[in-house]
Design an enzyme around this catalytic site. Sequence first.
Site, PDB file in Angstrom:
ATOM      1  N   HIS A   1       2.419   5.250  -1.081  1.00 43.32           N
ATOM      2  CA  HIS A   1       2.571   4.984   0.211  1.00 43.32           C
ATOM      3  C   HIS A   1       4.411   5.125   0.263  1.00 43.32           C
ATOM      4  O   HIS A   1       4.906   4.967   1.378  1.00 43.32           O
ATOM      5  CB  HIS A   1       2.419   3.787   0.714  1.00 43.32           C
TER       6      HIS A   1
ATOM      7  N   ARG B   1      -0.536 -10.222   5.265  1.00 40.14           N
ATOM      8  CA  ARG B   1      -0.866  -8.802   6.005  1.00 40.14           C
ATOM      9  C   ARG B   1      -2.152  -9.040   7.047  1.00 40.14           C
ATOM     10  O   ARG B   1      -3.288  -9.736   6.528  1.00 40.14           O
ATOM     11  CB  ARG B   1      -1.245  -7.759   4.937  1.00 40.14           C
TER      12      ARG B   1
ATOM     13  N   TYR C   1       0.094  11.219   1.390  1.00 41.76           N
ATOM     14  CA  TYR C   1      -0.851  10.151   1.824  1.00 41.76           C
ATOM     15  C   TYR C   1      -0.851  10.222   3.398  1.00 41.76           C
ATOM     16  O   TYR C   1       0.091   9.491   3.966  1.00 41.76           O
ATOM     17  CB  TYR C   1      -0.553   8.630   1.460  1.00 41.76           C
TER      18      TYR C   1
ATOM     19  N   ASP D   1     -10.582   9.193   2.794  1.00 39.10           N
ATOM     20  CA  ASP D   1     -10.859   7.834   2.436  1.00 39.10           C
ATOM     21  C   ASP D   1     -11.057   6.757   3.543  1.00 39.10           C
ATOM     22  O   ASP D   1     -10.103   6.293   3.977  1.00 39.10           O
ATOM     23  CB  ASP D   1      -9.645   7.319   1.308  1.00 39.10           C
ATOM     24  N   PRO D   2     -12.368   6.675   3.991  1.00 40.25           N
ATOM     25  CA  PRO D   2     -12.453   5.843   5.113  1.00 40.25           C
ATOM     26  C   PRO D   2     -12.529   4.353   4.770  1.00 40.25           C
ATOM     27  O   PRO D   2     -13.038   3.602   5.676  1.00 40.25           O
ATOM     28  CB  PRO D   2     -13.825   6.427   5.731  1.00 40.25           C
TER      29      PRO D   2
ATOM     30  N   HIS E   1      -4.648   4.578  -7.059  1.00 37.30           N
ATOM     31  CA  HIS E   1      -4.595   3.849  -5.698  1.00 37.30           C
ATOM     32  C   HIS E   1      -3.163   3.362  -5.480  1.00 37.30           C
ATOM     33  O   HIS E   1      -2.347   3.054  -6.413  1.00 37.30           O
ATOM     34  CB  HIS E   1      -5.398   2.768  -5.642  1.00 37.30           C
TER      35      HIS E   1
ATOM     36  N   LYS F   1      -6.370   9.117   5.255  1.00 35.73           N
ATOM     37  CA  LYS F   1      -6.843   7.732   5.277  1.00 35.73           C
ATOM     38  C   LYS F   1      -7.687   7.838   6.630  1.00 35.73           C
ATOM     39  O   LYS F   1      -7.321   8.107   7.775  1.00 35.73           O
ATOM     40  CB  LYS F   1      -5.899   6.546   5.712  1.00 35.73           C
TER      41      LYS F   1
HETATM   42  O1  GKR Z   1      -2.347   0.982   3.629  1.00 37.99           O
HETATM   43  O2  GKR Z   1      -3.979   0.991   5.224  1.00 37.99           O
HETATM   44  C1  GKR Z   1      -3.634   1.351   4.071  1.00 37.99           C
HETATM   45  C2  GKR Z   1      -4.773   1.612   3.160  1.00 37.99           C
HETATM   46  O3  GKR Z   1      -5.562   1.554   3.623  1.00 37.99           O
HETATM   47  C3  GKR Z   1      -4.520   0.453   1.660  1.00 37.99           C
HETATM   48  O4  GKR Z   1      -4.594  -0.766   2.391  1.00 37.99           O
HETATM   49  C4  GKR Z   1      -5.676   0.708   1.007  1.00 37.99           C
HETATM   50  O5  GKR Z   1      -5.735  -0.110   0.078  1.00 37.99           O
HETATM   51  O6  GKR Z   1      -4.406   2.857   0.435  1.00 37.99           O
HETATM   52  C5  GKR Z   1      -5.680   1.907  -0.075  1.00 37.99           C
HETATM   53  C6  GKR Z   1      -6.909   2.839  -0.243  1.00 37.99           C
HETATM   54  O7  GKR Z   1      -6.852   3.820  -1.047  1.00 37.99           O
HETATM   55  O8  GKR Z   1      -7.912   2.126   0.075  1.00 37.99           O
HETATM   56 MG    MG Z   2      -8.658   3.956  -1.088  1.00 38.01          MG
END
Ligand code: GKR
Ligand code: MG
Length: 407
Positions: free
Chosen positions: A333, A387, A133, A205-206, A304, A177
Amino acid sequence: MRITDVVVTPIAFADPPLLNSTGVHEPLALRTVVQLVVDGGVVGLGEGSGERDVLDHLEAVRTAIVGRSVFETGLIESIVFSKLGPDVSAMRKRRVFSILEVACLDAQGKLLGVPVVDLLGGAVRSWIPYSAYLFYKWAGHPDAEPDEWGAALDPAGLVAQARRMVELFGFGSLKLKGGVFPPDEEIAAIRALADAFPGLPLRIDPNGAWSVETSHRVASELSGVLEYLEDPVLGMDAMAEVAARASMPLATNMCVVSVETFAEAVTKYPVGVVLSDHHYWGGLRHTRELGALCDTFGLAMSMHSNSHLGISLAAMTHVAAATPNLAYACDTHYPWNRHDDVVQPGVLRFVDGAVPVPTGPGLGVELDPDALDRLHRQYVDSGRRSRQDTVYMRRVQPDYDPTLPRF
Ligand code: GKR
Ligand code: MG
């Protein structure tokens, strides 16, 4: 097999400054650990969101669960739903129940001497592949030393991060991400990753940061490069519009997130891949059922993740092992947060990007009580209760605007 106590412990653990479409991760991420104490001494473990409302809801159902058998997960689910009442959404109730269900299944497995995967129908695979990731990130948190990963703010930085991920964990697929920088920069990053890691499946994944028009363009520029395109836009209709023209499948953890939205998805087909997540689909058994639903309607499955520790990684691994069509490498993560785990080291390890399904009773992982104590004290001392990626980003960039779509 009666539950004699439900011990709820909020914790805070170190998290690097990972950038996303709404801001940046704060220095501490929050989680909740549940210990379900069963008469005779067995303790079942569960892990989930550390947000204030989850803690309040767990507290609200705690005493009604004490006295029930750990095998009565159906009844415990209805207790959670009725106790939390009509003002709490079904999704929020599922988040609470999932933590308890995992703890019940861990306790059941320990009582019966079998791994959780056997309670879900048995393993169809014994190793679960995860994807690296990748995140754009600062070198370190403001006012702190650079962390072990360093900065990744351009294609070269992301390639270096990916190399380290692959070297340390052996990942065989990469997810970026996105939604952080203008799409052309993120397209360049994906191309750089494709050049540096020929043949490795790639995803971006935006989190809904792009317009439909931008998504059409990115999908066409990355045609033949992406394994799937995750949540380029917000909303089922916009996703369906992008999906209709994209050459690669679309994937989501944002528009198909519940049985209610699943029903809409099978009429609109916004995605070809549903990212499951037992934390909000209502536990491991409901996630297994989601697998059957996806199979019925011709949808593929991935998984996810959000910032999490080892109890969740173990649960994710068991359910992925029991779900035949969960065939894409799952998100995790864990590499970002692994140093602060609450479980004893050893069982959870990555070999060639995959985690072996724990074979010990229950989840197969053991709590580290000292680590739990330390992370709980960190939670108390930090004063953090939710958060706030946008608020944290604004400390560095006061005019930061989280409105989506941004590009
Ligand atoms: O950890 O910043 C992050 C991700 O953006 C997370 O909050 C998302 O929920 O990983 C996630 C996703 O696939 O959308
Ligand atoms: Mg996502």
